[in-house]
Design an enzyme around this catalytic site. Structure first.
Site, PDB file in Angstrom:
ATOM      1  N   HIS A  83      34.391  32.631  38.686  1.00  0.00           N
ATOM      2  CA  HIS A  83      34.391  31.187  38.441  1.00  0.00           C
ATOM      3  C   HIS A  83      33.328  30.528  39.327  1.00  0.00           C
ATOM      4  O   HIS A  83      32.535  29.710  38.871  1.00  0.00           O
ATOM      5  CB  HIS A  83      35.787  30.640  38.784  1.00  0.00           C
ATOM      6  N   HIS A 108      42.234  39.801  40.561  1.00  0.00           N
ATOM      7  CA  HIS A 108      42.578  38.377  40.641  1.00  0.00           C
ATOM      8  C   HIS A 108      41.524  37.615  41.467  1.00  0.00           C
ATOM      9  O   HIS A 108      40.939  36.631  40.996  1.00  0.00           O
ATOM     10  CB  HIS A 108      43.968  38.230  41.267  1.00  0.00           C
ATOM     11  N   GLU A 109      41.275  38.081  42.662  1.00  0.00           N
ATOM     12  CA  GLU A 109      40.308  37.387  43.528  1.00  0.00           C
ATOM     13  C   GLU A 109      38.910  37.443  42.926  1.00  0.00           C
ATOM     14  O   GLU A 109      38.124  36.501  43.035  1.00  0.00           O
ATOM     15  CB  GLU A 109      40.317  37.979  44.948  1.00  0.00           C
ATOM     16  N   HIS A 134      38.501  34.656  40.525  1.00  0.00           N
ATOM     17  CA  HIS A 134      38.119  33.411  41.195  1.00  0.00           C
ATOM     18  C   HIS A 134      36.622  33.444  41.530  1.00  0.00           C
ATOM     19  O   HIS A 134      35.916  32.457  41.372  1.00  0.00           O
ATOM     20  CB  HIS A 134      38.897  33.242  42.504  1.00  0.00           C
TER      21      HIS A 134
HETATM   22 ZN   LIG Z   1      44.560  32.803  42.851  1.00  0.00          ZN
END
Ligand SMILES: [Zn+2]
Length: 676
Positions: free
Chosen positions: A472, A465-466, A469
């Site tokens: 991105h 998940h991290e 990010h």
């Molecule tokens: Zn998040």
């Protein structure tokens, strides 16, 4: 002051040279510099243009923002009392700066004249977006109002921040004041030993005989899940559910009504029908109608499963314990028991397959298959702690893309949880491209002398998940820093992160890294199946619960007048009507302790959790259709979502990637709530 490393020119944060005493003077100096830069814009006698006003403002205060990022990132990842004290001193300086900026009438006049003139100019999409963002930032804070209304807006803001603060203090006081003293150990049957130990320690500390249970999450959750003692569960749940709702000085009913009323008044002043209208204008969803329809649609489709699951739970409770009237305090307990019975999935069995080093390697492999990135560990970068690992990241042409800091283990001075942050954003300035410096911070078990760091499955998905990010931020390819990477609307920002989690459930991806750290055996297929199935367990009830919170949020914030409000509890009951399947408990109320929307920044935004899930499920469905490592789909995702950040409206970006709007059915299918 020329010895202050923060005030020297640097590309990478000079962590080892920074001392706490450097921060205050560095902030003072860089704030002064930022103010001078803004004054230069205001004092410019030329006609205001995009370049001399909007761009100049966007690139002002660069030193200040770099120093801020270092300071606040350290205050989260490696803090101490001195740094925390400094934060108390520095935060007011920063709010004062931003207030002065947003109230600067001369500056706004220039911005407005550029904004008014925009149709006669040939701006790029990104330039239009920046212009709009800056203009709205001022108008949403009242720049367009007359002096009286501006004054009222400031009063409302002050009153709102006081009331929210008081709301939070009341919830905290209610949490802290609650203690459930249990004399006899046998009453704690089923509760994990470490919880019992800390309950005992707490009683000793308070010089009482026995065990003290509190409403803190680390105690409350395991008790509700594991305590065999029904009466105990009931007492604790009633304590939890009545926070801010009792007849005492901490009652929050008036605060709720006051916050709702002030928010409505603020929205009206700025020309919006409701607070939700005001908030949603700056979200992908855009309108209250869209959100209502979105929630209702999911609710309709999830409700039949929720009803069936509840019947199953009731039958199970009756069968094993003779419970004839399942209540709210039974739900978590029998859910957990039924889950154990059905899946028997012990975390400890999975952990040896998820050695941290290997999971990181696997995550990099997934990124290399999808986006052709390479990660090279480097040892010559300055870090703030010896645990921090640094990587340089290169793209498919072997061009330097970004630097990644990774800080995986807990220690005193690091806050809980996991997050991604940046030390420098990507942007282009004076024809020079600056590449980002990105950091992921987690709290995974540390290796010992005899055992490497082994992750739970939940930690594996957290890491992905991290990392999503981080992708991105690292792939960003824009001109302006405030539109770069993860600087996107709130209900869009979790798409790249949640999307990455999907690979953790696919055997094609798992076989790249999920191997037993001692035997090298690949994670057996039966476990992968179990992980998938158990992740959808009781999904109907969970989904309807999340939707009900979203509806409660809107029933407060989409209000266009206060006339229909009879009482807090009443409004809440109508929001939950036909969704909550278990009998209501009269002495409890959620709104009076709903910190997300009355204290934190989630007002009119609770729907975002489900919204983001729909986006990632729909995006991943595309990958599944074409192959989870399909080059074309990955390229589209990179070029439309990861690289473009906030430069274009998210719905337009999404459609460019997917070829159509996101379809909620993708989520419902993945969750097993409708047939594929
Ligand atoms: Zn998040």
């Amino acid at each position: 002051m020329d010895q202050n490393p923060l005030l020297q020119t640097f590309d990478y944060p000079p962590f080892s040279k920074i001392e706490n005493s450097h921060f205050k003077p560095a902030f003072e100096e860089s704030l002064k510099e930022a103010r001078t830069e803004i004054n230069t814009i205001v004092d410019n006698t030329e006609t205001p243009t995009f370049s001399n006003t909007i761009e100049a403002l966007e690139f002002s205060g660069q030193k200040l923002s770099r120093i801020s990022s270092i300071f606040f990132n350290l205050n989260s990842a490696e803090t101490n009392t001195e740094l925390q004290k400094l934060a108390q001193e520095i935060s007011p300086l920063l709010s004062e700066f931003s207030n002065d900026l947003l109230l600067n009438a001369d500056l706004f006049k220039k911005i407005k004249s550029v904004f008014k003139d925009k149709s006669s100019q040939n701006y790029t999409e990104e330039q239009s977006m920046l212009l709009e963002k800056i203009y709205k930032n001022f108008t949403r804070n009242g720049a367009n109002l007359n002096t009286d209304d501006q004054k009222r807006l400031r009063e409302i803001d002050m009153e709102l921040s006081r009331t929210s603060l008081n709301f939070g203090e009341n919830v905290l006081a209610e949490t802290n004041n609650f203690e459930l003293l249990v004399k006899d150990k046998s009453e704690l049957d089923g509760i994990p030993d470490d919880i019992k130990e800390s309950a005992k320690a707490l009683a000793e500390e308070k010089q009482k005989e026995g065990y003290i249970l509190t409403l803190d999450f680390p105690t409350f959750i395991p008790v509700m899940k594991f305590s065999k003692n029904r009466e105990l569960r009931e007492k604790l749940l009633l304590g939890f559910g009545s926070k801010g709702f009792k007849d005492n000085e901490y009652n929050n009913e008036e605060n709720v009504l006051k916050i709702v009323k002030l928010r409505l008044e603020r929205a009206n002043l700025l020309g919006y029908k409701s607070h939700a209208d005001f908030v949603l204008q700056e979200r992908m969803a855009k309108t209250v109608d869209t959100v209502q329809t979105f929630l209702d649609n999911i609710l309709d489709k999830a409700m039949p499963s929720a009803e069936k699951e509840l019947e199953e739970l009731k039958a199970f409770a009756l069968e094993i314990d003779g419970i004839k009237d399942l209540r709210k305090w039974d739900k978590a307990y029998y859910t957990e028991k039924l889950k154990q019975k059905k899946f028997d999935l012990d975390e400890e069995i999975l952990k040896p397959y998820f050695k941290l080093d290997r999971v990181i390697e696997g995550m990099f492999k997934v990124a290399s298959k999808l986006y052709h990135l390479t990660f090279k560990q480097v040892n010559d970068l300055d870090t703030y702690h010896e645990d921090v690992i640094t990587y340089k990241v290169y793209n498919e042409e072997n061009k330097y893309l970004a630097t990644l800091y990774a800080d995986f283990h807990p220690r005193a001075g690091k806050r809980d949880g996991a997050w991604m942050t940046t030390y420098k954003d990507q942007y282009k300035f004076n024809k020079k491209e600056e590449r980002p410096q990105v950091s992921i911070v987690c709290n995974f078990t540390k290796p010992t002398k005899t055992k490497p760091s082994l992750l739970t499955f939940n930690e594996v998905t957290t890491l992905f998940h991290e990392f999503g990010h981080a992708l991105h931020a690292m792939n960003a390819n824009t001109t302006y820093p405030s539109l770069s990477g993860a600087s996107v609307y709130w209900d869009f920002v979790e798409l790249p992160s949640q999307l990455m989690e999907n690979w953790c459930y696919e055997s094609e991806a798992l076989k790249l890294f999920a191997r037993h750290y001692q035997t090298n055996e690949i994670l057996p297929k039966k476990y992968i199946e179990k992980i998938k199935e158990s992740s959808n367990f009781m999904e109907g009830l969970q989904t309807t619960r999340q939707v009900s919170f979203g509806k409660l949020d809107l029933s407060w914030h989409a209000l266009e007048s206060m006339n229909s409000i009879e009482s807090v509890k009443n409004t809440e009951n109508s929001a939950f009507k036909n969704i909550e399947l278990l009998p209501d408990i009269e002495s409890t109320c959620m709104s009076t302790a709903f910190g997300h929307i009355f204290q934190g920044g989630y007002s009119s935004g609770y729907y975002s959790y489900k919204w983001a899930e729909v986006l990632d499920a729909d995006a991943f469905e595309y990958f599944k259709e074409e192959g989870i490592f399909n080059d074309e789909v990955a390229k589209k995702f990179k070029e439309n979502i990861l690289q473009l950040g906030g430069t274009i409206e998210p719905m337009a970006l999404y459609k460019q990637f997917r070829g159509k709007k996101p379809n909620p059915d993708a989520l419902l299918k993945r969750a097993g709530l409708i047939k594929s």
